[in-house]
Design an enzyme around this catalytic site. Sequence first.
Site, short mmCIF file in Angstrom:
data_model
loop_
_atom_site.label_atom_id
_atom_site.label_comp_id
_atom_site.label_asym_id
_atom_site.label_seq_id
_atom_site.Cartn_x
_atom_site.Cartn_y
_atom_site.Cartn_z
N ASP A 307 0.87 -1.17 0.00
CA ASP A 307 0.00 0.00 0.00
C ASP A 307 0.91 1.22 0.00
O ASP A 307 2.11 1.13 0.28
CB ASP A 307 -0.95 0.00 1.20
CG ASP A 307 -2.15 0.92 0.97
OD1 ASP A 307 -2.07 1.80 0.08
OD2 ASP A 307 -3.17 0.78 1.68
C1 BGC Z 1 -5.00 3.29 -0.01
C2 BGC Z 1 -5.00 2.30 -1.15
C3 BGC Z 1 -4.81 3.03 -2.45
C4 BGC Z 1 -3.52 3.82 -2.39
C5 BGC Z 1 -3.20 4.57 -3.65
C6 BGC Z 1 -3.81 4.23 -0.05
O1 BGC Z 1 -4.00 5.28 0.83
O2 BGC Z 1 -5.02 2.60 1.22
O3 BGC Z 1 -6.20 1.58 -1.16
O4 BGC Z 1 -4.82 2.14 -3.51
O5 BGC Z 1 -3.62 4.76 -1.33
O6 BGC Z 1 -4.01 5.68 -3.81
#
Ligand code: BGC
Length: 788
Positions: A307
Amino acid sequence: MNHWYFRPAAVLACGAIATTAACTPSDDAQDEVHHIEPDATEDVPSQNETDDPDVVAHRPEVALIDAPDVIADRRAAALVARLTTDEKIALVHGTGVPKIGFGTFPPEALKGAGYIPGIPRLGIPQVTSADSASGVNIDDVRATPLPAPVALAASWDTELAKEYGKRIAIELRTLGYTQALGGGLNLAREPRSGRTFEYMGEDPVLGGEMLASRTIGTQSQKVLATVKHYAMNGHETNRAASDSQVDERTMRETELLAFEIAVKRGKPASVMCAYNKVNGTYACENPYLLTDVLKKEWGFKGVVQSDWAATHSTVPAALAGLDEEQPSVPEGVTVPPGFGPFFSTELRAAVDRGEVPMSRLNDMVHRKLRTLIRIGVFDAPPTPGGAIDEEAGQALALAVAQQSSVLLKNATVPGMAQKALPLTAANLSSIVVVGGHADVGVLSGGGSGAVPPPDGNAVSGCQEPAPEPGTLPIPRCATWYKSAPLAAIQAKAPQATVTYFDGTDAEAAASAAENADVAIVFATQWETEALDLPTLSLPDPTTDPINQSYDQNMLIETVASKAKRTVVVLETGSPVTMPWIDHVHAVLEAWYPGVRGGQAIADLLFGDVNPSGKLPITFPKRDADLPQATISSSDPIVRYTEGLLMGYRWYDAKRIEPLFPFGHGLSYTTFGYSGMVATANAMGNVTISFTVTNEGPVAGAETAQVYATLPKDLKQPPLRLVAWKKEWLAPGESRTLRFVVPAQRLATWDVTTHAWKVNEGLYRFMAASSSRDPHALTKSVMLTRAGR
Ligand code: BGC
């Protein structure tokens, strides 16, 4: 010997579960082969008749070698051999977040959440990724905002899930993106989680199957799909520092089961590891989760992607199984806390020092390349600049909203012969519509799971608070799509006077409602990534001061106290409590219904579409009935004290009556169940059949559900969902449904052998319209090793 196992070893040998007879069985399982009747292999599981690996595994003629897989591996290996170390490093990390201009990018990086450059000399394409929970989350493009994933789960329709994933992929490719960051699969252990709308409810089998289908749909369009957030990322409070403390059996039988199904059947390109720790170790450097379970046991051949800012180390993460850091920012660049140069400069240094073997780096790159090849991106990368087919997108958005809204209550109105819904235009001369910005649009969720409104936010005037210093901005103002229920209601009843009250003056709305034929009150609950709900009570100015200017519970009570007929329409991402439930006549849960939500709501209220959604999540009566009293903001340890009792299992085991149970959903017709038969074969697969009849006056769809109660001595929760089918039936029509519940669905996790185990004993099966259907049919089946 009173059980048989599904050993991880067999999974690896054959690439599918439930293969003990055909592959590399344990001693127990080899015994089992002698008891198989000639017809046992024909008894294939039916939940997903065409693409369930369980089904394939039981067919002896199916080749165990997948030719495209072999070819992809060969091509990837040849490419890896030609890459320099620097090129390999460049392939295993993103370079920033183009969407917010964090990092430096060429124009072809586009405007998504991630970017990994390609290697043109070897024809390796760049990877442009975009958040895609409910549609493509890219600013300034006209992508389709679909209903939220929790709504999709409420459709219980795996074919619809496939279409949903496909639609998102078609739009991504049209815009030039390679990868869909979605969908999410964290189970609703904590329904106050701000991301409940992004996920698939509380049941591992429903969630896993729906996400598997969605993933298949996405990847059918040559777009990589990410399944997230692996794992035990149960809520948002403290998400970057929290530590989910959970025992092995609970993990395996709840959230990991959901991921197991999605990974094995959906074969996603990537699995995104979560922000939190699991049992003391960050998910993105957790060898148990990433290597032992995901890669070795489930046979995952794709990329473990972190993530955003969830990577915390170089050597431990690389050795634990992380394959891609998102994003990785070279040393010297000023970045918000959490972003590191772990898989860029530091990984290069660690490889040079021999702390991360070249073979591990090669494996990371191999996984990425074989996935690009296997899914078809390598040979046909997308080109940007296409125009989205908005009509097709909107048609799907409407269909999903129509099939996912759940009619929770529909009572007879005193003094009227009929139920509160559907509304009949000819009988209505005055309608009062109240609250929820129903005059301008419908609500959507926030954070990375949002989809920008194609025509601008229908509600203006909200003031964004300043972001916390050093953090990436997460908007706090809700987004509303310009699909006004008010206009759609007026269009259904052109001769009626339709009056709108914005909800700020409850008394005025109630006085008008007193003289109207029906009052329709809209109530909303906004939620977003990075912020949990303080309560399941409908938001008021104290719990959501930014978006909610009046007390919604009070508004509903006040209107209901005067109106002849009160209908409540909910637009929420999580369950809500309903202190007013006995005072209203009907409640329709529309979730976040997407860009055609207003139309779908009117279609459902007026009966042009018969509601067919079923709850994928329990609605409790009060917060105090939840397994956890509160979400602690100070204690980073999240103790899974409820164990296996997630969702409905909690309410069933504790004998707590929910407001609306899992699986519940009414229709404008009624369905009768009859003639249940259940038999087991020697493999432990159980065949169940029963007949569903549409006993009412209109056509409708019923999601018939099958639950199992395991033998008493296993101390399992009272019920688990094992199968379901959604069927459209004309008035008077009957259909006999046949399910083969694979033995795997009846298994328990054995912590001594670390394997699934199917136990002997008496299993009770329930065919029902919900998890608490008073008219459910039941049959018991004895499972023994001889299958008799
Ligand atoms: C989220 C993810 C997301 C990523 C990219 C993170 O804050 O938890 O689900 O894909 O950001 O935007």
